[in-house]
Write a protein that holds these residues in place. Structure first.
Motif, PDB file in Angstrom:
ATOM      1  N   ILE A   3       0.840  -1.199   0.000  1.00  0.00           N
ATOM      2  CA  ILE A   3       0.000   0.000   0.000  1.00  0.00           C
ATOM      3  C   ILE A   3       0.871   1.244   0.000  1.00  0.00           C
ATOM      4  O   ILE A   3       1.760   1.405   0.837  1.00  0.00           O
ATOM      5  N   HIS A   4       0.588   2.140  -0.954  1.00  0.00           N
ATOM      6  CA  HIS A   4       1.312   3.405  -1.056  1.00  0.00           C
ATOM      7  C   HIS A   4       0.307   4.536  -0.836  1.00  0.00           C
ATOM      8  O   HIS A   4      -0.421   4.919  -1.761  1.00  0.00           O
ATOM      9  N   ASN A   5       0.238   5.035   0.385  1.00  0.00           N
ATOM     10  CA  ASN A   5      -0.684   6.117   0.743  1.00  0.00           C
ATOM     11  C   ASN A   5       0.064   7.436   0.578  1.00  0.00           C
ATOM     12  O   ASN A   5       0.879   7.820   1.415  1.00  0.00           O
ATOM     13  N   ILE A   6      -0.222   8.146  -0.500  1.00  0.00           N
ATOM     14  CA  ILE A   6       0.551   9.332  -0.853  1.00  0.00           C
ATOM     15  C   ILE A   6       0.316  10.480   0.127  1.00  0.00           C
ATOM     16  O   ILE A   6       1.161  11.367   0.265  1.00  0.00           O
ATOM     17  N   SER A   7      -0.808  10.483   0.822  1.00  0.00           N
ATOM     18  CA  SER A   7      -1.123  11.590   1.725  1.00  0.00           C
ATOM     19  C   SER A   7      -0.300  11.580   3.005  1.00  0.00           C
ATOM     20  O   SER A   7      -0.378  12.520   3.797  1.00  0.00           O
ATOM     21  N   THR A   8       0.489  10.534   3.236  1.00  0.00           N
ATOM     22  CA  THR A   8       1.297  10.487   4.452  1.00  0.00           C
ATOM     23  C   THR A   8       2.426  11.517   4.434  1.00  0.00           C
ATOM     24  O   THR A   8       3.023  11.805   5.460  1.00  0.00           O
ATOM     25  N   ILE A 166      -8.313   7.300  -5.471  1.00  0.00           N
ATOM     26  CA  ILE A 166      -8.071   8.600  -4.863  1.00  0.00           C
ATOM     27  C   ILE A 166      -8.330   8.564  -3.364  1.00  0.00           C
ATOM     28  O   ILE A 166      -7.504   9.017  -2.570  1.00  0.00           O
ATOM     29  N   ILE A 167      -9.492   8.030  -2.969  1.00  0.00           N
ATOM     30  CA  ILE A 167      -9.862   7.961  -1.557  1.00  0.00           C
ATOM     31  C   ILE A 167     -10.349   6.552  -1.248  1.00  0.00           C
ATOM     32  O   ILE A 167     -11.102   5.965  -2.020  1.00  0.00           O
ATOM     33  N   GLY A 168      -9.928   6.020  -0.105  1.00  0.00           N
ATOM     34  CA  GLY A 168     -10.343   4.680   0.291  1.00  0.00           C
ATOM     35  C   GLY A 168     -10.804   4.627   1.738  1.00  0.00           C
ATOM     36  O   GLY A 168     -10.567   5.549   2.519  1.00  0.00           O
ATOM     37  N   ALA A 169     -11.469   3.545   2.079  1.00  0.00           N
ATOM     38  CA  ALA A 169     -11.882   3.272   3.459  1.00  0.00           C
ATOM     39  C   ALA A 169     -11.138   2.042   3.955  1.00  0.00           C
ATOM     40  O   ALA A 169     -10.820   1.148   3.164  1.00  0.00           O
ATOM     41  N   PRO A 170     -10.845   1.967   5.251  1.00  0.00           N
ATOM     42  CA  PRO A 170     -10.115   0.815   5.787  1.00  0.00           C
ATOM     43  C   PRO A 170     -10.785  -0.515   5.478  1.00  0.00           C
ATOM     44  O   PRO A 170     -10.106  -1.510   5.201  1.00  0.00           O
ATOM     45  N   GLU A 171     -12.134  -0.544   5.497  1.00  0.00           N
ATOM     46  CA  GLU A 171     -12.850  -1.790   5.231  1.00  0.00           C
ATOM     47  C   GLU A 171     -12.585  -2.296   3.813  1.00  0.00           C
ATOM     48  O   GLU A 171     -12.376  -3.489   3.582  1.00  0.00           O
ATOM     49  N   GLY A 172     -12.620  -1.374   2.839  1.00  0.00           N
ATOM     50  CA  GLY A 172     -12.386  -1.773   1.458  1.00  0.00           C
ATOM     51  C   GLY A 172     -10.953  -2.196   1.216  1.00  0.00           C
ATOM     52  O   GLY A 172     -10.692  -3.160   0.488  1.00  0.00           O
ATOM     53  N   ILE A 173     -10.017  -1.496   1.826  1.00  0.00           N
ATOM     54  CA  ILE A 173      -8.607  -1.847   1.675  1.00  0.00           C
ATOM     55  C   ILE A 173      -8.342  -3.227   2.259  1.00  0.00           C
ATOM     56  O   ILE A 173      -7.615  -4.041   1.676  1.00  0.00           O
ATOM     57  N   LEU A 175     -10.446  -5.697   2.469  1.00  0.00           N
ATOM     58  CA  LEU A 175     -11.030  -6.724   1.605  1.00  0.00           C
ATOM     59  C   LEU A 175     -10.151  -6.980   0.379  1.00  0.00           C
ATOM     60  O   LEU A 175      -9.924  -8.149   0.010  1.00  0.00           O
ATOM     61  N   VAL A 176      -9.656  -5.936  -0.263  1.00  0.00           N
ATOM     62  CA  VAL A 176      -8.811  -6.161  -1.443  1.00  0.00           C
ATOM     63  C   VAL A 176      -7.469  -6.771  -1.046  1.00  0.00           C
ATOM     64  O   VAL A 176      -6.886  -7.548  -1.813  1.00  0.00           O
ATOM     65  N   GLU A 177      -6.981  -6.453   0.150  1.00  0.00           N
ATOM     66  CA  GLU A 177      -5.758  -7.098   0.635  1.00  0.00           C
ATOM     67  C   GLU A 177      -5.939  -8.610   0.714  1.00  0.00           C
ATOM     68  O   GLU A 177      -5.023  -9.382   0.399  1.00  0.00           O
ATOM     69  N   GLU A 178      -7.118  -9.042   1.142  1.00  0.00           N
ATOM     70  CA  GLU A 178      -7.397 -10.467   1.280  1.00  0.00           C
ATOM     71  C   GLU A 178      -7.563 -11.154  -0.071  1.00  0.00           C
ATOM     72  O   GLU A 178      -7.307 -12.355  -0.199  1.00  0.00           O
ATOM     73  N   HIS A 179      -7.971 -10.388  -1.089  1.00  0.00           N
ATOM     74  CA  HIS A 179      -8.304 -10.988  -2.382  1.00  0.00           C
ATOM     75  C   HIS A 179      -7.145 -10.986  -3.367  1.00  0.00           C
ATOM     76  O   HIS A 179      -6.960 -11.955  -4.111  1.00  0.00           O
ATOM     77  N   PHE A 180      -6.375  -9.901  -3.398  1.00  0.00           N
ATOM     78  CA  PHE A 180      -5.319  -9.762  -4.386  1.00  0.00           C
ATOM     79  C   PHE A 180      -4.008 -10.364  -3.895  1.00  0.00           C
ATOM     80  O   PHE A 180      -3.762 -10.462  -2.693  1.00  0.00           O
ATOM     81  N   HIS A 181      -3.164 -10.734  -4.844  1.00  0.00           N
ATOM     82  CA  HIS A 181      -1.863 -11.320  -4.547  1.00  0.00           C
ATOM     83  C   HIS A 181      -1.027 -10.346  -3.727  1.00  0.00           C
ATOM     84  O   HIS A 181      -1.165  -9.126  -3.839  1.00  0.00           O
ATOM     85  N   TYR A 182      -0.136 -10.886  -2.909  1.00  0.00           N
ATOM     86  CA  TYR A 182       0.653 -10.037  -2.013  1.00  0.00           C
ATOM     87  C   TYR A 182       1.555  -9.070  -2.774  1.00  0.00           C
ATOM     88  O   TYR A 182       1.958  -8.030  -2.251  1.00  0.00           O
ATOM     89  N   ASP A 183       1.875  -9.374  -4.035  1.00  0.00           N
ATOM     90  CA  ASP A 183       2.717  -8.485  -4.842  1.00  0.00           C
ATOM     91  C   ASP A 183       1.941  -7.343  -5.487  1.00  0.00           C
ATOM     92  O   ASP A 183       2.532  -6.475  -6.128  1.00  0.00           O
ATOM     93  N   THR A 184       0.622  -7.324  -5.341  1.00  0.00           N
ATOM     94  CA  THR A 184      -0.191  -6.249  -5.898  1.00  0.00           C
ATOM     95  C   THR A 184       0.126  -4.931  -5.187  1.00  0.00           C
ATOM     96  O   THR A 184       0.326  -4.900  -3.973  1.00  0.00           O
ATOM     97  N   HIS A 185       0.165  -3.839  -5.963  1.00  0.00           N
ATOM     98  CA  HIS A 185       0.397  -2.508  -5.397  1.00  0.00           C
ATOM     99  C   HIS A 185      -0.904  -1.719  -5.388  1.00  0.00           C
ATOM    100  O   HIS A 185      -1.646  -1.720  -6.374  1.00  0.00           O
ATOM    101  N   LEU A 186      -1.177  -1.033  -4.290  1.00  0.00           N
ATOM    102  CA  LEU A 186      -2.285  -0.091  -4.209  1.00  0.00           C
ATOM    103  C   LEU A 186      -1.707   1.314  -4.070  1.00  0.00           C
ATOM    104  O   LEU A 186      -0.998   1.609  -3.112  1.00  0.00           O
ATOM    105  N   TRP A 187      -2.017   2.172  -5.052  1.00  0.00           N
ATOM    106  CA  TRP A 187      -1.600   3.571  -5.036  1.00  0.00           C
ATOM    107  C   TRP A 187      -2.832   4.403  -4.722  1.00  0.00           C
ATOM    108  O   TRP A 187      -3.780   4.440  -5.497  1.00  0.00           O
TER     109      TRP A 187
END
Length: 219
Positions: A3-8, A166-173, A175-187
């Motif tokens: 996960i790459h959260n640019i707002s940090t 652009i904007i996400g919620a912890p619940e959605g993040i 769920l996609v963490e559980e579904h997508f491969h560990y090498d997947t990137h979220l920007w």
């Protein structure tokens, strides 16, 4: 999932997100779409740092030089309709990318607080061995991202997958963490507090599709 959260970190991206949230500024749909585009370009730039590059010989009017250019075969897929401005912004940076489009929307049955994701339209090139960038401005429940990815599977196995929101919620993040491969990137531009009882992001922005293109009749 990475996960790459640019707002940090402080950047102009936060100013664009602030304008998207503002109930007075977001009344201007043209400005709202433009802010999606500006944020998408920033996310695209950050994403580009993780791609593969190859050394290429470039001829100039005065000689030659060697530059490192992107080597990935990219397929850019956006979820209609809110994803259109985000798609355009990423295409500004990845201008040689192939393109895919998919419609995925919330279908409410008898209970307005429950829904299923319906996919009705899909156009996609081969994904085999390519880099898939899947773009959706709002990552709320995560169900649209997952439904879209499942619908794309018959088109081949991508070598790598990048999700852009652009904007996400912890619940959605989660769920996609559980579904997508560990090498997947979220920007992602920023992560908000939670979902409300109607599965909208809080504080969020409201309905991105309506703000960008006007209100729609409910099915």
């Amino acid at each position: 999932m990475k996960i790459h959260n640019i707002s940090t970190e402080n950047s102009i991206l936060n100013s664009f997100i602030a304008e998207m949230r503002d109930i007075n500024i977001q009344k201007d749909s043209m400005r709202f779409r433009r802010n999606i585009e500006r944020i998408g370009e920033i996310l695209g730039y950050e994403l580009s740092k993780s791609l593969n590059y190859t050394r290429s010989k470039i001829n100039t009017p005065l000689g030659t030089c060697h530059m490192h250019v992107i080597a990935n075969d990219i397929v850019l897929c956006s979820i209609l309709r809110a994803g259109v401005p985000l798609h355009n912004s990423l295409l500004n940076y990845f201008d040689k990318a192939e393109n895919a489009f998919i419609s995925a929307y919330r279908h409410h049955k008898n209970n307005p607080e429950s829904f299923e994701i319906i996919v009705e339209y899909l156009a996609c090139p081969s994904l085999e061995g390519k880099t898939l960038i899947l773009a959706d401005p709002m990552l709320a429940t995560g169900q649209s991202m997952i439904a879209t990815y499942e619908a794309l599977k018959p088109f081949g196995n991508p070598e790598e997958v990048h999700l852009v929101s652009i904007i996400g919620a912890p619940e959605g993040i989660k769920l996609v963490e559980e579904h997508f491969h560990y090498d997947t990137h979220l920007w992602i531009g920023t992560v908000d507090e939670k979902l409300n009882d109607k599965s909208y992001i809080v504080p969020g922005i409201g309905d991105a599709g309506d703000l960008a293109f006007g209100e729609k009749l409910q099915q």
